[in-house]
Design a protein around this motif. Structure first.
Motif, PDB file in Angstrom:
ATOM      1  N   ALA A 113      36.270 -18.832 -26.881  1.00 28.74           N
ATOM      2  CA  ALA A 113      35.685 -17.998 -25.830  1.00 28.74           C
ATOM      3  C   ALA A 113      34.259 -17.578 -26.195  1.00 28.74           C
ATOM      4  CB  ALA A 113      36.554 -16.771 -25.576  1.00 28.74           C
ATOM      5  N   GLU A 114      34.054 -17.167 -27.440  1.00 27.97           N
ATOM      6  CA  GLU A 114      32.704 -16.767 -27.868  1.00 27.97           C
ATOM      7  C   GLU A 114      31.739 -17.940 -27.806  1.00 27.97           C
ATOM      8  OE1 GLU A 114      32.617 -14.836 -31.683  1.00 27.97           O
ATOM      9  OE2 GLU A 114      33.880 -13.187 -30.983  1.00 27.97           O
ATOM     10  N   GLN A 115      32.162 -19.104 -28.320  1.00 31.67           N
ATOM     11  CA  GLN A 115      31.279 -20.263 -28.320  1.00 31.67           C
ATOM     12  C   GLN A 115      31.010 -20.766 -26.901  1.00 31.67           C
ATOM     13  OE1 GLN A 115      32.325 -23.319 -31.181  1.00 31.67           O
ATOM     14  NE2 GLN A 115      32.595 -21.804 -32.804  1.00 31.67           N
ATOM     15  N   MET A 116      31.985 -20.653 -26.009  1.00 32.85           N
ATOM     16  CA  MET A 116      31.758 -21.022 -24.608  1.00 32.85           C
ATOM     17  C   MET A 116      30.694 -20.123 -23.984  1.00 32.85           C
ATOM     18  SD  MET A 116      35.637 -21.746 -23.197  1.00 32.85           S
ATOM     19  CE  MET A 116      35.141 -21.777 -21.453  1.00 32.85           C
ATOM     20  N   ALA A 117      30.800 -18.821 -24.211  1.00 28.67           N
ATOM     21  CA  ALA A 117      29.827 -17.877 -23.641  1.00 28.67           C
ATOM     22  C   ALA A 117      28.431 -18.127 -24.215  1.00 28.67           C
ATOM     23  CB  ALA A 117      30.272 -16.441 -23.894  1.00 28.67           C
ATOM     24  N   GLN A 118      28.360 -18.359 -25.527  1.00 26.23           N
ATOM     25  CA  GLN A 118      27.066 -18.657 -26.140  1.00 26.23           C
ATOM     26  C   GLN A 118      26.497 -19.970 -25.586  1.00 26.23           C
ATOM     27  OE1 GLN A 118      28.641 -18.467 -30.136  1.00 26.23           O
ATOM     28  NE2 GLN A 118      27.557 -16.554 -30.558  1.00 26.23           N
ATOM     29  N   GLY A 119      27.361 -20.952 -25.403  1.00 24.50           N
ATOM     30  CA  GLY A 119      26.927 -22.230 -24.852  1.00 24.50           C
ATOM     31  C   GLY A 119      26.440 -22.105 -23.420  1.00 24.50           C
TER      32      GLY A 119
ATOM     33  N   ARG B 207      30.991 -11.583 -28.338  1.00 20.57           N
ATOM     34  CA  ARG B 207      32.273 -10.988 -28.685  1.00 20.57           C
ATOM     35  C   ARG B 207      33.340 -11.572 -27.764  1.00 20.57           C
ATOM     36  NH1 ARG B 207      29.543  -6.505 -26.061  1.00 20.57           N
ATOM     37  NH2 ARG B 207      30.687  -5.756 -24.233  1.00 20.57           N
ATOM     38  N   ALA B 208      34.590 -11.372 -28.151  1.00 25.26           N
ATOM     39  CA  ALA B 208      35.705 -11.891 -27.365  1.00 25.26           C
ATOM     40  C   ALA B 208      36.725 -10.796 -27.102  1.00 25.26           C
ATOM     41  CB  ALA B 208      36.367 -13.051 -28.091  1.00 25.26           C
ATOM     42  N   LEU B 209      37.480 -10.990 -26.046  1.00 24.68           N
ATOM     43  CA  LEU B 209      38.490 -10.036 -25.601  1.00 24.68           C
ATOM     44  C   LEU B 209      39.695 -10.831 -25.119  1.00 24.68           C
ATOM     45  CD1 LEU B 209      39.189  -7.078 -24.515  1.00 24.68           C
ATOM     46  CD2 LEU B 209      38.121  -7.818 -22.386  1.00 24.68           C
ATOM     47  N   ARG B 210      40.888 -10.432 -25.540  1.00 27.26           N
ATOM     48  CA  ARG B 210      42.125 -11.108 -25.118  1.00 27.26           C
ATOM     49  C   ARG B 210      42.889 -10.218 -24.159  1.00 27.26           C
ATOM     50  NH1 ARG B 210      47.547 -10.866 -26.498  1.00 27.26           N
ATOM     51  NH2 ARG B 210      48.680 -12.829 -26.406  1.00 27.26           N
ATOM     52  N   ARG B 211      43.432 -10.838 -23.141  1.00 29.22           N
ATOM     53  CA  ARG B 211      44.305 -10.135 -22.206  1.00 29.22           C
ATOM     54  C   ARG B 211      45.537 -10.999 -21.957  1.00 29.22           C
ATOM     55  NH1 ARG B 211      42.067  -6.028 -23.232  1.00 29.22           N
ATOM     56  NH2 ARG B 211      40.649  -4.873 -21.911  1.00 29.22           N
ATOM     57  N   LEU B 212      46.665 -10.354 -21.749  1.00 31.34           N
ATOM     58  CA  LEU B 212      47.880 -11.024 -21.304  1.00 31.34           C
ATOM     59  C   LEU B 212      48.077 -10.566 -19.860  1.00 31.34           C
ATOM     60  CD1 LEU B 212      50.194 -12.896 -21.917  1.00 31.34           C
ATOM     61  CD2 LEU B 212      51.483 -10.938 -22.792  1.00 31.34           C
ATOM     62  N   LEU B 213      47.780 -11.459 -18.929  1.00 32.64           N
ATOM     63  CA  LEU B 213      47.780 -11.111 -17.508  1.00 32.64           C
ATOM     64  C   LEU B 213      49.111 -11.488 -16.867  1.00 32.64           C
ATOM     65  CD1 LEU B 213      44.172 -12.370 -16.730  1.00 32.64           C
ATOM     66  CD2 LEU B 213      44.913 -10.022 -17.157  1.00 32.64           C
ATOM     67  N   PRO B 214      49.678 -10.590 -16.076  1.00 36.04           N
ATOM     68  CA  PRO B 214      50.979 -10.844 -15.449  1.00 36.04           C
ATOM     69  C   PRO B 214      50.848 -11.656 -14.164  1.00 36.04           C
ATOM     70  CG  PRO B 214      50.203  -8.669 -14.845  1.00 36.04           C
ATOM     71  CD  PRO B 214      49.174  -9.244 -15.797  1.00 36.04           C
ATOM     72  N   GLY B 215      51.980 -12.224 -13.758  1.00 34.32           N
ATOM     73  CA  GLY B 215      52.051 -12.862 -12.453  1.00 34.32           C
ATOM     74  C   GLY B 215      52.108 -14.376 -12.503  1.00 34.32           C
ATOM     75  N   ASP B 216      52.042 -14.948 -11.300  1.00 32.28           N
ATOM     76  CA  ASP B 216      52.048 -16.398 -11.181  1.00 32.28           C
ATOM     77  C   ASP B 216      50.626 -16.924 -11.414  1.00 32.28           C
ATOM     78  OD1 ASP B 216      50.579 -15.988  -8.805  1.00 32.28           O
ATOM     79  OD2 ASP B 216      52.290 -16.400  -7.501  1.00 32.28           O
ATOM     80  N   ARG B 217      50.437 -18.211 -11.263  1.00 32.31           N
ATOM     81  CA  ARG B 217      49.152 -18.849 -11.545  1.00 32.31           C
ATOM     82  C   ARG B 217      48.003 -18.189 -10.782  1.00 32.31           C
ATOM     83  NH1 ARG B 217      47.197 -23.499 -13.637  1.00 32.31           N
ATOM     84  NH2 ARG B 217      45.370 -24.429 -12.628  1.00 32.31           N
ATOM     85  N   ALA B 218      48.181 -17.982  -9.488  1.00 34.73           N
ATOM     86  CA  ALA B 218      47.116 -17.386  -8.680  1.00 34.73           C
ATOM     87  C   ALA B 218      46.807 -15.962  -9.137  1.00 34.73           C
ATOM     88  CB  ALA B 218      47.492 -17.408  -7.195  1.00 34.73           C
ATOM     89  N   GLU B 219      47.836 -15.191  -9.476  1.00 38.46           N
ATOM     90  CA  GLU B 219      47.634 -13.812  -9.914  1.00 38.46           C
ATOM     91  C   GLU B 219      46.946 -13.746 -11.274  1.00 38.46           C
ATOM     92  OE1 GLU B 219      51.381 -11.694  -7.611  1.00 38.46           O
ATOM     93  OE2 GLU B 219      51.759 -12.846  -9.434  1.00 38.46           O
TER      94      GLU B 219
END
Length: 181
Positions: free
Chosen positions: A92-98, A140-152
């Motif tokens: 995630a950090e390298q993607m944002a920097q890129g 910097r990076a941040l992790r989340r565990l998001l609930p729901g189906d694919r769209a949510e």
């Protein structure tokens, strides 16, 4: 909830994007995105705002690992390591920097994760999403565990990415006459 339920019909998300675009424009900060599991939805939401071209430089949809590597410069050490891989803080950090480098923007956000319904890995259940934020001050990076189906999960990831971009813009404002990094 289907993908069609995303912007512009989501008034709260549209308002958050409009506020972010106005803030970035007023502060003289350009923004960009690098997206995997959201497939361009973050940039699409930002550019749904009239006048967004004053702040939004663009986005890179890096759904495939090869694109993360070739376009965004995510290292093989990250992508090829089973303990890290594409769904990790490092990626995630390298993607944002890129994205910041590739798009020439001041602030970039990245999103990489597992929206489901499949793709679960040990220690990375469906809904695991890593966000990266790159500013002139670093990443910097941040992790989340998001609930729901694919769209949510994808909608929750868009909301989080917009909020993170706002934080980056607030941290990065440029004063008149000061050159951009």
């Amino acid at each position: 909830m289907g993908e069609k339920d995303l912007l512009p019909d989501d008034d709260a998300l549209f308002d958050a994007c409009a506020e972010l675009v106005a803030l970035a424009t007023a502060r003289g900060v350009s923004v960009g995105t690098a997206e995997s599991c959201t497939g361009g939805l973050v940039c699409g939401c930002l550019t749904a705002v009239p006048g967004s071209s004053a702040a939004v430089r663009g986005g890179v949809v890096s759904y495939a690992v090869a694109v993360k590597r070739a376009v965004l410069g995510v290292s093989g050490e990250v992508l090829d390591d089973p303990a890290l891989g594409a769904v990790s803080a490092e990626c995630a950090e390298q993607m944002a920097q890129g994205a910041r480098r590739t798009l020439g923007c001041d602030v970039a956000v990245s999103v990489t994760g597992i929206a489901g319904p499949g793709g679960e890995e040990p220690g990375k259940p469906v809904g695991t999403v890593w966000f990266g934020l790159a500013t002139p001050a670093g990443a910097r990076a941040l992790r989340r565990l998001l609930p729901g189906d694919r769209a949510e999960v994808r909608l929750g990831a868009v909301r989080q990415a917009v909020a993170l971009l706002r934080e980056g813009v607030m941290e990065t404002g440029f004063s008149a006459g000061r050159p951009r990094p």
